[in-house]
Motif scaffolding. Structure first.
Motif, PDB file in Angstrom:
ATOM      1  N   PRO A 139       0.852  -1.310   0.051  1.00  0.00           N
ATOM      2  CA  PRO A 139       0.000   0.061   0.025  1.00  0.00           C
ATOM      3  C   PRO A 139       0.776   1.328   0.182  1.00  0.00           C
ATOM      4  O   PRO A 139       0.574   2.396  -0.730  1.00  0.00           O
ATOM      5  N   GLN A 155       0.914   4.084  -3.101  1.00  0.00           N
ATOM      6  CA  GLN A 155       0.778   5.310  -2.531  1.00  0.00           C
ATOM      7  C   GLN A 155       1.946   6.321  -3.437  1.00  0.00           C
ATOM      8  O   GLN A 155       1.641   7.556  -3.835  1.00  0.00           O
ATOM      9  N   LYS A 156       3.155   5.829  -3.310  1.00  0.00           N
ATOM     10  CA  LYS A 156       4.394   6.485  -3.827  1.00  0.00           C
ATOM     11  C   LYS A 156       4.110   6.522  -5.193  1.00  0.00           C
ATOM     12  O   LYS A 156       4.432   7.938  -5.746  1.00  0.00           O
ATOM     13  N   ILE A 164       1.170   6.697  -7.027  1.00  0.00           N
ATOM     14  CA  ILE A 164       0.154   7.369  -7.232  1.00  0.00           C
ATOM     15  C   ILE A 164       0.446   9.067  -6.993  1.00  0.00           C
ATOM     16  O   ILE A 164       0.250   9.974  -7.749  1.00  0.00           O
ATOM     17  N   ASP A 165       1.198   9.102  -5.809  1.00  0.00           N
ATOM     18  CA  ASP A 165       1.624  10.529  -5.767  1.00  0.00           C
ATOM     19  C   ASP A 165       2.485  11.078  -6.729  1.00  0.00           C
ATOM     20  O   ASP A 165       2.524  12.614  -7.037  1.00  0.00           O
ATOM     21  N   LEU A 211      -6.211   1.009  -4.330  1.00  0.00           N
ATOM     22  CA  LEU A 211      -5.449   2.319  -4.203  1.00  0.00           C
ATOM     23  C   LEU A 211      -5.260   2.463  -5.559  1.00  0.00           C
ATOM     24  O   LEU A 211      -5.618   3.804  -5.930  1.00  0.00           O
ATOM     25  N   ALA A 260      -7.441   5.771  -7.454  1.00  0.00           N
ATOM     26  CA  ALA A 260      -6.734   6.980  -8.112  1.00  0.00           C
ATOM     27  C   ALA A 260      -6.682   6.678  -9.761  1.00  0.00           C
ATOM     28  O   ALA A 260      -6.277   7.577 -10.321  1.00  0.00           O
TER      29      ALA A 260
END
Length: 385
Positions: free
Chosen positions: A93, A97-98, A100-101, A123, A127
């Motif tokens: 996760p 997120q890394k 996605i960011d 996630l 996104a």
């Protein structure tokens, strides 16, 4: 997970699509990820740790795709971000997120393993970041109805029955012991094998994966007492090698059969060459050395090594994403829609996705490989029934 390769020509259709689309500078509105040039694709999988061998195979395939693309599109290059998950669902996760960011990342090749796919999938879906896994084979991944999930390989509904049929019809094994590592991939694959073998399964057991267990005397004792004709293992190569080594030391000569998570030379290192000899490894793929066109030569030239399990499917997955970027799909939304409608030829297979992101079943082939003379070599394609 999955070594998982009768190819004819050199990926001509896919390469032509990458080379022949409209310039990437004429792409979609940049909102949602990436300017016209300087976009990224990511590889998501184990690059270090006990599960790294398969991840490195795949990352090297993606590297080749990006390297070729950038040579052909020097004025509008794409960057590769390699994200090391160590094959751990716990890390997935945060790593997702890394990705996605980083708004430059428009698509992901991976996650490589089923467990990390289950953890990261929600996630990516939220996104809107498209993912194409080259190796995560657990069937339930498609049941999640993630709009961003695509699979460039057959699932365990094809591999599990094929492994069972190989033991039943080729090996004539009427007594089989089934072991799994309790992972999303390993347990699911073992369950499919059990369905095919039925009463031929005379015992089953579970062990711990991810390097958490190295001593298997308990299960070895049970296997020896059962006097079986074959042992099936659902899991990954590191534990499989140790189990094979300890079975051999205990005098168990029944061959080990395992899935694509074990289909790597690292298994032979773990087991020792003598113990590994004769092991059967299945894969919903064809031999990498038979990949279409110049893939093998180009892979060796760039990476200094032969392609391994899923190097070619990862290469194909990356080329699908790159074809979208070349066609001007420079937002996450645009690239997702491109992949949904994609149809084309790769070095490993023909690609067309179902509504749930699965590879068209008509394109899925399962092969058996055999450890012979210290190497994993192709044995035969396994009939679908």
């Amino acid at each position: 997970m999955r070594q998982k390769l009768a190819r004819v020509i050199g990926g001509v259709a896919m390469v032509a699509l990458v080379a022949g689309g409209t310039a990437c500078s004429s792409g979609d509105d940049a909102a949602g990820g990436g300017d016209a040039c300087g976009s990224k694709i990511a590889f998501f999988g184990a690059l270090t740790g006990s599960s790294a061998a398969l991840g490195i195979n795949e990352n090297n395939g993606v590297k080749l795709a990006v390297d070729k693309y950038n040579k052909e599109n020097a004025d509008c290059k794409v960057e590769l971000a390699s994200l090391d998950s160590q094959g751990s669902p716990d890390q997935a996760p945060g790593l997702a997120q890394k990705a996605i960011d980083d708004t430059k990342i428009l698509g992901v090749v991976g996650p490589a393993y089923s467990g990390e796919s289950e953890a990261a999938g929600p996630l990516f879906n939220e996104a809107g970041l498209v993912t194409i896994t080259p190796s995560a084979t657990r069937p339930s991944l498609a049941d999640q109805k993630w709009k961003t999930f695509f699979r460039a390989v057959g699932n365990d509904f094809s591999q599990g029955p094929a492994a069972g049929n190989y033991m039943k019809n080729v090996m004539k094994a009427d007594k089989v012991y089934v072991i799994d590592d309790q992972s999303a991939y390993g347990a699911g694959l073992a369950d499919e094998v059990k369905k095919v073998l039925g009463s031929a399964v005379v015992g089953s057991d579970k062990v711990q994966g991810e390097g958490k267990q190295t001593e298997f005397s308990g299960v070895v004792t049970k296997v020896k007492a059962a006097n079986v004709k074959a042992v099936f293992y659902g899991g990954y190569y590191q534990e499989a090698g140790l189990i094979r080594k300890q079975l051999t030391a205990a005098g168990v000569t029944a061959p080990l059969v395992a899935g694509d998570g074990v289909n790597d030379g690292a298994y032979i290192t773990s087991a020792g060459q003598a113990a590994a000899e004769g092991t059967i490894l299945t894969c919903p793929c064809q031999p990498a050395a038979e990949a279409r066109g110049t893939f093998v030569q180009e892979f060796k030239a760039l990476n200094g090594t032969e392609p391994g399990t899923y190097s070619d499917t990862a290469y194909d997955a990356a080329n699908i994403l790159l074809a979208g970027i070349k066609a001007g799909k420079n937002t996450r939304e645009g690239l997702l829609e491109f992949v949904k409608g994609y149809s084309g030829e790769g070095v490993s297979a023909s690609y067309k996705f179902t509504e749930t992101g699965e590879l068209d079943p008509a394109q899925v082939k399962v092969w058996a490989f055999k450890v012979t003379g210290g190497k994993v070599v192709p044995d035969q394609e396994i009939p679908k029934s």
